[in-house]
Write a protein that holds these residues in place. Structure first.
Motif, PDB file in Angstrom:
ATOM      1  N   VAL A  12       0.816  -1.084   0.000  1.00 25.59           N
ATOM      2  CA  VAL A  12       0.000   0.000   0.000  1.00 25.59           C
ATOM      3  C   VAL A  12       0.845   1.123   0.000  1.00 25.59           C
ATOM      4  CG1 VAL A  12       0.137   0.417   2.312  1.00 25.59           C
ATOM      5  CG2 VAL A  12      -1.755   0.816   1.204  1.00 25.59           C
ATOM      6  N   ALA A  13       1.639   1.055   0.429  1.00 21.84           N
ATOM      7  CA  ALA A  13       2.321   2.064   0.684  1.00 21.84           C
ATOM      8  C   ALA A  13       3.255   2.683  -0.089  1.00 21.84           C
ATOM      9  CB  ALA A  13       3.001   1.666   1.675  1.00 21.84           C
ATOM     10  N   VAL A  14       4.368   2.227  -0.023  1.00 20.86           N
ATOM     11  CA  VAL A  14       5.333   2.967  -0.656  1.00 20.86           C
ATOM     12  C   VAL A  14       5.051   4.337  -0.408  1.00 20.86           C
ATOM     13  CG1 VAL A  14       5.766   3.883  -2.778  1.00 20.86           C
ATOM     14  CG2 VAL A  14       5.682   1.522  -2.453  1.00 20.86           C
ATOM     15  N   VAL A  15       4.557   4.515   0.485  1.00 22.41           N
ATOM     16  CA  VAL A  15       4.210   5.763   0.908  1.00 22.41           C
ATOM     17  C   VAL A  15       3.611   6.516  -0.161  1.00 22.41           C
ATOM     18  CG1 VAL A  15       4.877   7.851   1.406  1.00 22.41           C
ATOM     19  CG2 VAL A  15       6.232   6.118   2.124  1.00 22.41           C
ATOM     20  N   ALA A 270       8.355  10.827   5.396  1.00 21.86           N
ATOM     21  CA  ALA A 270       7.671  11.707   4.445  1.00 21.86           C
ATOM     22  C   ALA A 270       6.163  11.589   4.605  1.00 21.86           C
ATOM     23  CB  ALA A 270       8.077  11.342   3.018  1.00 21.86           C
ATOM     24  N   LEU A 271       5.685  10.366   4.782  1.00 29.97           N
ATOM     25  CA  LEU A 271       4.261  10.144   4.974  1.00 29.97           C
ATOM     26  C   LEU A 271       3.764  10.839   6.236  1.00 29.97           C
ATOM     27  CD1 LEU A 271       1.604   8.799   4.235  1.00 29.97           C
ATOM     28  CD2 LEU A 271       2.468   6.666   5.229  1.00 29.97           C
ATOM     29  N   ALA A 272       4.551  10.778   7.298  1.00 25.95           N
ATOM     30  CA  ALA A 272       4.183  11.447   8.546  1.00 25.95           C
ATOM     31  C   ALA A 272       4.068  12.950   8.330  1.00 25.95           C
ATOM     32  CB  ALA A 272       5.219  11.150   9.632  1.00 25.95           C
ATOM     33  N   SER A 273       5.059  13.519   7.674  1.00 23.15           N
ATOM     34  CA  SER A 273       5.080  14.964   7.459  1.00 23.15           C
ATOM     35  C   SER A 273       3.916  15.435   6.594  1.00 23.15           C
ATOM     36  CB  SER A 273       6.412  15.358   6.803  1.00 23.15           C
ATOM     37  OG  SER A 273       6.453  16.740   6.520  1.00 23.15           O
ATOM     38  N   VAL A 274       3.703  14.750   5.468  1.00 23.30           N
ATOM     39  CA  VAL A 274       2.653  15.153   4.529  1.00 23.30           C
ATOM     40  C   VAL A 274       1.268  14.976   5.140  1.00 23.30           C
ATOM     41  CG1 VAL A 274       1.564  14.580   2.311  1.00 23.30           C
ATOM     42  CG2 VAL A 274       4.061  14.693   2.490  1.00 23.30           C
TER      43      VAL A 274
END
Length: 282
Positions: A12-15, A270-274
């Protein structure tokens, strides 16, 4: 996502996700009330991305590096950002996600989350509903919406005052775009059967394969539209990220070198920040 059940989903991710080459139907969240003070407890719902799968080792969950509830300073999760402003949340970060989860697992996760009585909940789900063994086995849009509505109703009834952040599904076609020239990535995708609906025949640029990838991407777009609408219907306690994660142009360097699918520690950061900035952003 358990390695046995095939890593693809969890990915899912790959952010994140990529720059939109195909327009996404914009659905605005309802006018948002003041988010109030930073919460003193939180929980996360979702799949292997939220579990930090492959973010610190070979084929296992690494919840310390979860973008949502993790405590790794390098990732700087939602939890750590909130803790910097409200120390009362310390130790009250509950990861209710499960690797391999789909929208069908959200009602159960919602029930477990209500049992934790958190003041803040993050939800990132849907990649495994599109990233399947074949295009024909993707979850239908109507089924997906029904499962999400059931989960959100459980949260709203059980946690009427909690804030809920609904995060868009990453653009999984972006993964193919940034990884298709890597022989190592293509080998991993093929060997582990990762996200065949999108990544099968990864080196092919034929019209047939290109059209298939576009249809799978469109299913993600459709899922995100349903998530936005469901959050809007929830009311002011629900915040949609306005496709911030879907639109994020993640790099190949942010993908795990174990499966070339999930986000690594840099991808989780990056996912956390966005996602935090696009949410309540206390």
């Amino acid at each position: 996502m358990s390695p046995v059940r095939s890593p693809h989903p969890r990915l899912v991710a790959v952010v994140a996700a990529a720059a939109l080459s195909v327009g996404v139907l914009a659905v605005s969240s309802p006018a948002q009330a003041d988010p109030g003070p930073p919460p003193s407890s939180m929980a996360s719902m979702g799949d292997s991305i939220t579990r930090g799968f492959n973010a610190c080792g070979f084929y296992f969950d690494c919840t310390s590096r979860s973008f949502s509830t993790g405590d790794d300073s390098g990732v700087n999760s939602h939890y750590l950002r909130i803790r910097a402003k409200n120390g009362a949340i310390n130790g009250r970060n509950y990861n209710q996600a499960a690797s391999g989860a789909k929208a069908s697992d959200m009602p159960g996760q919602a029930t477990a989350t209500v049992g934790r009585n958190p003041q803040y909940v993050t939800i990132l789900i849907g990649a495994n509903d599109a990233c399947t063994s074949s295009e024909s086995s993707m979850t239908s849009v109507a089924t997906f919406r029904g499962q999400i509505d059931t989960a959100l109703n459980t949260l709203r009834n059980g946690l009427p005052n909690a804030k809920v952040a609904v995060i868009s599904i990453p653009d999984i076609k972006r993964l193919w775009e940034v990884g298709r020239t890597s022989g190592t990535a293509r080998t991993a995708w093929s060997l582990f059967g990762i996200c065949k609906s999108m990544l099968a025949n990864a080196s092919s640029t034929s019209a047939t394969d290109s059209a298939r990838r576009d249809r799978v991407r469109q299913r993600v777009v459709d899922f995100n539209t349903q998530l936005a609408q469901a959050c809007a219907a929830y009311g002011p306690n629900c915040e949609w990220d306005d496709n911030a994660v879907f639109n994020y142009p993640f790099a190949f360097s942010q993908v795990s070198g174990w499966d070339y699918f999930h986000p690594n520690a840099s991808g989780q950061a990056a996912l956390a920040s966005v996602s935090y900035a696009a949410g309540f952003n206390w």
